[in-house]
Design a protein around this motif. Structure first.
Motif, PDB file in Angstrom:
ATOM      1  N   ALA A   3       0.828  -1.206   0.000  1.00 55.46           N
ATOM      2  CA  ALA A   3       0.000   0.000   0.000  1.00 55.46           C
ATOM      3  C   ALA A   3       0.865   1.260   0.000  1.00 55.46           C
ATOM      4  O   ALA A   3       0.545   2.240  -0.679  1.00 55.46           O
ATOM      5  N   LEU A   4       1.956   1.241   0.737  1.00 50.45           N
ATOM      6  CA  LEU A   4       2.877   2.386   0.720  1.00 50.45           C
ATOM      7  C   LEU A   4       3.467   2.569  -0.671  1.00 50.45           C
ATOM      8  O   LEU A   4       3.519   3.691  -1.197  1.00 50.45           O
ATOM      9  N   GLU A   5       3.906   1.474  -1.254  1.00 55.24           N
ATOM     10  CA  GLU A   5       4.516   1.542  -2.585  1.00 55.24           C
ATOM     11  C   GLU A   5       3.528   2.043  -3.637  1.00 55.24           C
ATOM     12  O   GLU A   5       3.914   2.710  -4.591  1.00 55.24           O
ATOM     13  N   ALA A   6       2.248   1.738  -3.452  1.00 52.31           N
ATOM     14  CA  ALA A   6       1.232   2.110  -4.433  1.00 52.31           C
ATOM     15  C   ALA A   6       0.610   3.480  -4.169  1.00 52.31           C
ATOM     16  O   ALA A   6      -0.176   3.957  -4.993  1.00 52.31           O
ATOM     17  N   ALA A   7       0.966   4.099  -3.062  1.00 57.77           N
ATOM     18  CA  ALA A   7       0.357   5.389  -2.701  1.00 57.77           C
ATOM     19  C   ALA A   7       0.574   6.418  -3.804  1.00 57.77           C
ATOM     20  O   ALA A   7       1.697   6.621  -4.261  1.00 57.77           O
ATOM     21  N   GLN A   8      -0.513   7.039  -4.211  1.00 60.05           N
ATOM     22  CA  GLN A   8      -0.469   8.016  -5.294  1.00 60.05           C
ATOM     23  C   GLN A   8      -0.191   9.432  -4.811  1.00 60.05           C
ATOM     24  O   GLN A   8       0.222  10.277  -5.590  1.00 60.05           O
ATOM     25  N   ASP A   9      -0.441   9.675  -3.536  1.00 62.50           N
ATOM     26  CA  ASP A   9      -0.196  11.013  -3.005  1.00 62.50           C
ATOM     27  C   ASP A   9       0.184  10.914  -1.526  1.00 62.50           C
ATOM     28  O   ASP A   9       0.191   9.828  -0.949  1.00 62.50           O
ATOM     29  N   ASP A  10       0.498  12.048  -0.929  1.00 59.20           N
ATOM     30  CA  ASP A  10       0.955  12.062   0.458  1.00 59.20           C
ATOM     31  C   ASP A  10      -0.103  11.560   1.430  1.00 59.20           C
ATOM     32  O   ASP A  10       0.220  10.881   2.405  1.00 59.20           O
ATOM     33  N   ASP A  11      -1.367  11.872   1.170  1.00 63.30           N
ATOM     34  CA  ASP A  11      -2.429  11.414   2.064  1.00 63.30           C
ATOM     35  C   ASP A  11      -2.556   9.892   2.057  1.00 63.30           C
ATOM     36  O   ASP A  11      -2.721   9.274   3.110  1.00 63.30           O
ATOM     37  N   GLU A  12      -2.499   9.286   0.880  1.00 62.82           N
ATOM     38  CA  GLU A  12      -2.547   7.822   0.798  1.00 62.82           C
ATOM     39  C   GLU A  12      -1.346   7.214   1.509  1.00 62.82           C
ATOM     40  O   GLU A  12      -1.466   6.212   2.210  1.00 62.82           O
ATOM     41  N   TRP A  13      -0.178   7.817   1.312  1.00 63.52           N
ATOM     42  CA  TRP A  13       1.047   7.339   1.955  1.00 63.52           C
ATOM     43  C   TRP A  13       0.895   7.392   3.479  1.00 63.52           C
ATOM     44  O   TRP A  13       1.187   6.426   4.170  1.00 63.52           O
ATOM     45  N   ARG A  14       0.451   8.541   3.981  1.00 67.08           N
ATOM     46  CA  ARG A  14       0.308   8.692   5.437  1.00 67.08           C
ATOM     47  C   ARG A  14      -0.728   7.716   5.999  1.00 67.08           C
ATOM     48  O   ARG A  14      -0.540   7.170   7.087  1.00 67.08           O
ATOM     49  N   GLY A  15      -1.803   7.511   5.267  1.00 58.97           N
ATOM     50  CA  GLY A  15      -2.813   6.553   5.712  1.00 58.97           C
ATOM     51  C   GLY A  15      -2.264   5.139   5.776  1.00 58.97           C
ATOM     52  O   GLY A  15      -2.497   4.412   6.743  1.00 58.97           O
ATOM     53  N   ALA A  16      -1.514   4.743   4.753  1.00 55.53           N
ATOM     54  CA  ALA A  16      -0.908   3.409   4.742  1.00 55.53           C
ATOM     55  C   ALA A  16       0.120   3.278   5.865  1.00 55.53           C
ATOM     56  O   ALA A  16       0.196   2.231   6.520  1.00 55.53           O
ATOM     57  N   ALA A  17       0.895   4.326   6.101  1.00 53.61           N
ATOM     58  CA  ALA A  17       1.888   4.304   7.180  1.00 53.61           C
ATOM     59  C   ALA A  17       1.204   4.190   8.541  1.00 53.61           C
ATOM     60  O   ALA A  17       1.658   3.439   9.411  1.00 53.61           O
ATOM     61  N   ALA A  18       0.098   4.895   8.717  1.00 55.05           N
ATOM     62  CA  ALA A  18      -0.638   4.832   9.983  1.00 55.05           C
ATOM     63  C   ALA A  18      -1.208   3.436  10.219  1.00 55.05           C
ATOM     64  O   ALA A  18      -1.163   2.920  11.344  1.00 55.05           O
ATOM     65  N   ARG A  19      -1.733   2.821   9.167  1.00 51.05           N
ATOM     66  CA  ARG A  19      -2.261   1.455   9.319  1.00 51.05           C
ATOM     67  C   ARG A  19      -1.138   0.467   9.660  1.00 51.05           C
ATOM     68  O   ARG A  19      -1.308  -0.406  10.511  1.00 51.05           O
TER      69      ARG A  19
END
Length: 96
Positions: A40-56
């Motif tokens: 999910a981190l690798e596939a994150a398209q923007d900073d919000d997706e990245w932060r959400g995946a990191a939080a999970r």
């Protein structure tokens, strides 16, 4: 921060008791979930997706007592799309 190979098993044993088969099954589920978190981190398209995946990933790591993985996921939430940190996360998950 060193990896403690017994921390996850100790957390699982505290939760389910002395059930080696169940501990092994839960450990596998944890590792698979952590791998999906990395994807999910690798596939994150923007900073919000990245932060959400990191939080999970951080929450998952905290639930299983994986302190190093939790610390790295915390850093990842603060440093979106950091390739070096992503590599550290990959190594940490591979060690599980």
């Amino acid at each position: 921060m060193a990896y403690d190979p017994g921390a996850i098993d100790a957390a699982l044993a505290a939760a389910v008791g002395d059930e080696p088969a169940l501990i092994a099954e839960l450990r596998l589920a944890f590792v698979e979930s952590a791998q999906r978190g990395l994807v999910a981190l690798e596939a994150a398209q923007d900073d919000d997706e990245w932060r959400g995946a990191a939080a999970r990933l951080k929450g998952l790591a905290a639930s299983f007592g994986a302190v190093r993985l939790m610390a790295l996921a915390t850093q990842a939430a603060e440093l979106p799309h950091d390739a070096a940190l992503l590599a550290k996360l990959r190594r940490s998950i591979d060690r599980l």
